[in-house]
Each structure stands twice: as structure tokens, then as C-alpha cells.
Design an enzyme around this catalytic site. Sequence first.
Site, mmCIF file in Angstrom:
data_model
loop_
_atom_site.group_PDB
_atom_site.id
_atom_site.type_symbol
_atom_site.label_atom_id
_atom_site.label_comp_id
_atom_site.label_asym_id
_atom_site.label_seq_id
_atom_site.Cartn_x
_atom_site.Cartn_y
_atom_site.Cartn_z
ATOM 1 N N ASP A 1 -45.000 35.017 -90.679
ATOM 2 C CA ASP A 1 -43.664 35.048 -90.881
ATOM 3 C C ASP A 1 -43.132 34.317 -89.523
ATOM 4 O O ASP A 1 -43.517 34.423 -88.391
ATOM 5 C CB ASP A 1 -43.234 36.633 -91.070
ATOM 6 C CG ASP A 1 -41.541 36.716 -91.191
ATOM 7 O OD1 ASP A 1 -41.203 36.408 -92.057
ATOM 8 O OD2 ASP A 1 -41.042 37.294 -89.974
ATOM 9 N N GLU B 1 -44.347 29.998 -92.685
ATOM 10 C CA GLU B 1 -43.171 29.968 -92.823
ATOM 11 C C GLU B 1 -42.610 29.151 -91.499
ATOM 12 O O GLU B 1 -42.513 29.374 -90.320
ATOM 13 C CB GLU B 1 -42.471 31.295 -92.760
ATOM 14 C CG GLU B 1 -40.991 30.940 -93.106
ATOM 15 C CD GLU B 1 -40.224 32.544 -93.200
ATOM 16 O OE1 GLU B 1 -39.354 32.556 -93.777
ATOM 17 O OE2 GLU B 1 -40.745 33.229 -92.215
#
Length: 655
Positions: free
Chosen positions: A325, A361
Site C-alpha cells: 500500500d 501501489e
Amino acid sequence: MAANKSGQGGATIFETGVDFAVWSHNAGQIELCLFGDDDKELTRLPMERGDDHVHRLFVDGLKEGARYGYRADGVYAPDSGLWFDPSKLLVDPYAKELDRPFHHDSLLGTFGAETQHLVPKAIVTRDISGKPAKSLFRPGGFIYEVAVRPFTMLHPDIPEAERGTVAALAHPSVIAHLKRIGVDAIELMPITAWIDERHLPPLGLRNGWGYNPVAFMALDPRLVPGGMAQLRDTVAKLHAEGIAVILDLVFNHTGESDRFGTTLSLRGLDNLSFYRHLPGRPGELVNDTGTGNTVGCDHPYIRQLIIDSLRHFVLGAGIDGFRFDLAPVLGRSSNGFEAHGKTLTAMLADDVLADRVMIAEPWDIGPGGYQLGNFPAPFLEWNDRVRDDVRCYWRGDDYKTGPLATALAGCSDIFSRNAGTGTRSVNFLAAHDGFTLRDVVSYSGKHNEANGEQNRDGHNENHTWNNGVEGETRYPDIIRKRRDDLKALLATLFATRGSIMLTAGDEAGRTQRGNNNAYCQDNEITWVDWAALDDDLIAHTAFISGLRKRFSAFAEMGFLNGNGDVEWISPSGQPMSVQEWETPNFSTLGMVLSTRDAESSKATRLAVLFNRSGGEEIFALPGSSPWRLLAPDASRKSATSAIVPRRSVAFYLES
């Protein structure tokens, strides 16, 4: 009891007792706190600081299962970045198991307020590890993004006691669904221990996604009540069916939030070392994550904690890979993002992690935070450009024919940088963060009122359309149009080169009622309603997934470059002209691929034909050989032209 020199953190079991180690440069004193089964503190034992700033203590006679935490004393001066408060029980950053979930309480952020009755206790556990099997996932495969609790809470076949847990993922009915649609890997949204954001409890809301971690290794007892043994068993059952498991991990921030947040672990142990602060202003936390703090991933201790966490999940549970993330934080130092910084390099160099898939990401909100295409190979990267360009193409936006072809061909404009020879794209059209795929074609704007922020949260521009009515409708014509658009979007995704990702339920028309920021909706808004899923869409997804597996051209990772691997044609059957490429509202595109057919084991050509117009289009197909339509209900009749219905994608195979 004496100091013992083992690693930089954690509890290590020996025959005669347990060794504890925790790093802190700025703490004056750290104490080990041991607890009984009744949650009462039994004793506090001072730890001995080494020259390496690791505080150690060996406790004779202590056994596996003991419960513990730390207290750190020192200067309390938040404006100077120092938050030492011995009234705060602190979770070991190397904790492998916790005795309960985290729950938010105002005392967790109040200086001098005792928190031992509120904070989970770490449990001394024995590492169970062995040489893992080779990772099952290969780039080019189909990843299925799953939030464990929403995915399983309403499944009618899963025993009630297992719903909402990792164990439910191994249920035969779940596995049957995964295999039906051809999933190669499930990507589990965070299952490590997290805490609710402090504004949620007063609103009666809960974080249902887990992107607010406190402990990087410890599994959240709500999702994995059986700990690592349960995760390992679930992974083994999925592996037995040929399905890999990828963990979505959050190393960029913690649930301790901003300076008004909680003191649970890293903040209380050494805030100044473990988080990033504004230059010259140690009391002000950097907020590159939008959550109030940013972990200093370039710090040697944090770097090692990250590597050890990844190794823990591979060796202990056989995890096949990881999605990170807000991954630019992993490569950020005081000099900005560094693709070959020490932490990213260490992750790729570790022998245990060498064959695990790594997915970034590639954006955050920090300076230089958009890094799509800039992560070091072999990192795969979430590609929001594909998401937006494909949505805009089917919405009918002008000048989107070229971007569609670029997405289908592997995005060489992005991934050829730094001498890249192939795509590292993870193509997706919807993810947990944003609209569901059904909502993309059902809402023109977000509807986040249930989140309690007056619809101010969530992205405002989502490249969506509602087909004439905002939200749910009973009009059959609009329902049909939306289903057609969903089928076209799904077919386009499965026809792209690179790895692909689909969020659980998007293959079946799941809705979140227009909520594009549903992290705080641990309820029917996010729970997959298995009884309401559209079996026609599931069958369509299964069919196109089968085509992707059947024809080699889709999962290959080299860029399509037009040198014998692809022809781009217009309905005339001729190569697309410059004028056609540049026509603003051009509504058709043909992609003719040279490929291998696994069914016949022969080289052949496959035509993928796109028609976004409101009427039927006829394509002349190249060459003199006949072609036949590939569809679940198609006959084997051959033809030299193809009929492509309105708002659809058609697949034709050269006979």
C-alpha cells in the site's frame, strides 16, 4: 534473569526461557511487562541497553504462551518529537500474535493515562517455518482482490462460526467459485492487526478494510482467530487447488495517526526514529500518506522489520507474494523517492523473498508521490492509467482509441523506461478504493453520505456514467445497458497484456450503493450478497477468463509492438489509418493477435473487436481464411466478417 544477545527485536524461545529484544535510541529505560491469564500485570522487569541500542532481557523459566508488553520511559516533549510515557503499555513491533483486537479509546492518546487494560498483549510464540514451495503466481496471471470479512459474511454455505475469517476462504464453495472464474491468486486485503480511526466510533462506524495497522506481523484476531496456523492451513488448501495467496501489507503508516492520535507501539518506543518529521521541526509529522503519520522506511530498524515481516509470512505460511500500500514510502528518504534505495533493494535481494511476487501501489500524496513505472524490476505495479483510460473509452470520451490500444499492448510508454523490455502492469478497472465495477456504470457521482463526512470524502472524478438514471432502477432497458457495459468492461480487462486484477464481486455485479470510500462500512454496504449475484455475469467472466488462459498472447509480458504480434484494424479489415486513430469519437477498434491456442496446440490468430457505439458494427476480417465467433452460445459456423453488437467486445478465431 540476564541480557542475552540475539536479534534486534521480538521474543525468542530457548529451552531455559525466553529472550526479549526491542530497539530504541532515545528511550531512557524500557521495561518488560508480563501478564497473567486474568490480564493482571505480574511484574515489570528493566531491560539492559546494548551499544547497538537494542534493549534485551532473558527471562529464565518463561514458556511459550506468556503474555507481554513494554513500557518506555524518557523525556516527554512532543514538540521535540519525544513521546515517552511509562503509563502506556506498548506492543512489541515484532509481536507475532496478539491476545485480542485493538479498539480505540481516548485514553490511548492521553499523557499519564494508564492503558494496560486497553492494549492487546503480545503472546510468546514459537516460529514454525520451513523451506517454502516455489511461488505459484506468475506475472500475467489473474489476481482476485478479497477483503476477508466482507467476502464471507453472507455466504450461505460457510458455517456461521467461520464467516468473516481467513478459514472461510478454504471452504469448498468458495474454492469452487474461484476455480470457476479462473483465479490464479487471491490478494488478501490487510489481515494484520489494525485499529479504527478515532473519528469512527462516535459515528457508530468501524474500519472494515484494515488499512490502519499497528502490528506488522501479528494477525488480527478478528480475521484470523487461529493465528499463523490457521493462515498456513488456508494457504495450503488454496495451493492444493492451484491458487496462490498474496498479502496486501501496509508499511507506510500506522494507526497511531497524528500528534492527537494513540500511543500503542512505535510512537511510545521511539517516535523520533521510527516516523518521518518535517526538516528542523521534529514535533511535526510528515503526512505523505494522508493518515497523519509516515513510517521512516529508510531507517535501518524499520527496514529490517519490513524484511523480517515478509520472511515471517513466507516461511511461516507459504505466502506467494505481497502487494504494498502506498509503496513510494518504501523508497522515500530525505532525498525523495529512490527506486534503488536501500529498503527496496533489500526486499529484492533477500534469498527467501527472491521468487515472491512484489506488487507496488505506485503512488502516495507526498512530494514526487506518483511513481507509476519507476519501481525497480521485477516489481509489478498497479496501473491506474489503464483503469481511467478504459473507463473513459467506454464512457464515450473523445481521443481514447489510442490509449485503449496502449493499455491492451502492455503500456510500453510507461514500462519501457529504464531499458524495460516488458510490461510490469497490473491492469484493473476497479479496486477496493473507489467504485465497484457495477457502480461505475450506475452512478455519475459518489454517494458517501453513510460515511458521516457529508460526502466530502473519496475521489470526486471517477470517470463513471449512469446510463440514464442515478443509482438503482427498475427500468429493464437501463438494466440491460448496464449489464452490456459491465460485460464489455470485463472483456476489455481480460484482453489486456500484463497481470490483471478483479475485486471480489465485480464479476457478478456487486454494488456499494455509489459509495467510493467504503472503508468504514463493515456492514451490508460492503458485504458481498451472494444471493443477489448475477450468474449471467459470472458465466461471462468465466468464459473470458478461459479465453485468457487458452490463448498465450494475453498473459505474455513483452510489449505488443506490431512486429508480427498484433495488427490494429478498423471495420474495413484494413490497418487503422492515422486519420482513424486521430478521429475524436472513433467508436471501433480491432486487435488481431498472433498467438498460440492451448486447445489445439497450434499457432493461430485471434481477433478481439471493440464496439462502443450504440449500434451494431460489421468488421471485415483479414486474410483469406474463415473465422468463427468464440462465445458460450455460439455455433461453429465460420465467416469472413464479424458482427459486433452495440457496446460489446467480440472474440473471433481464425479457422
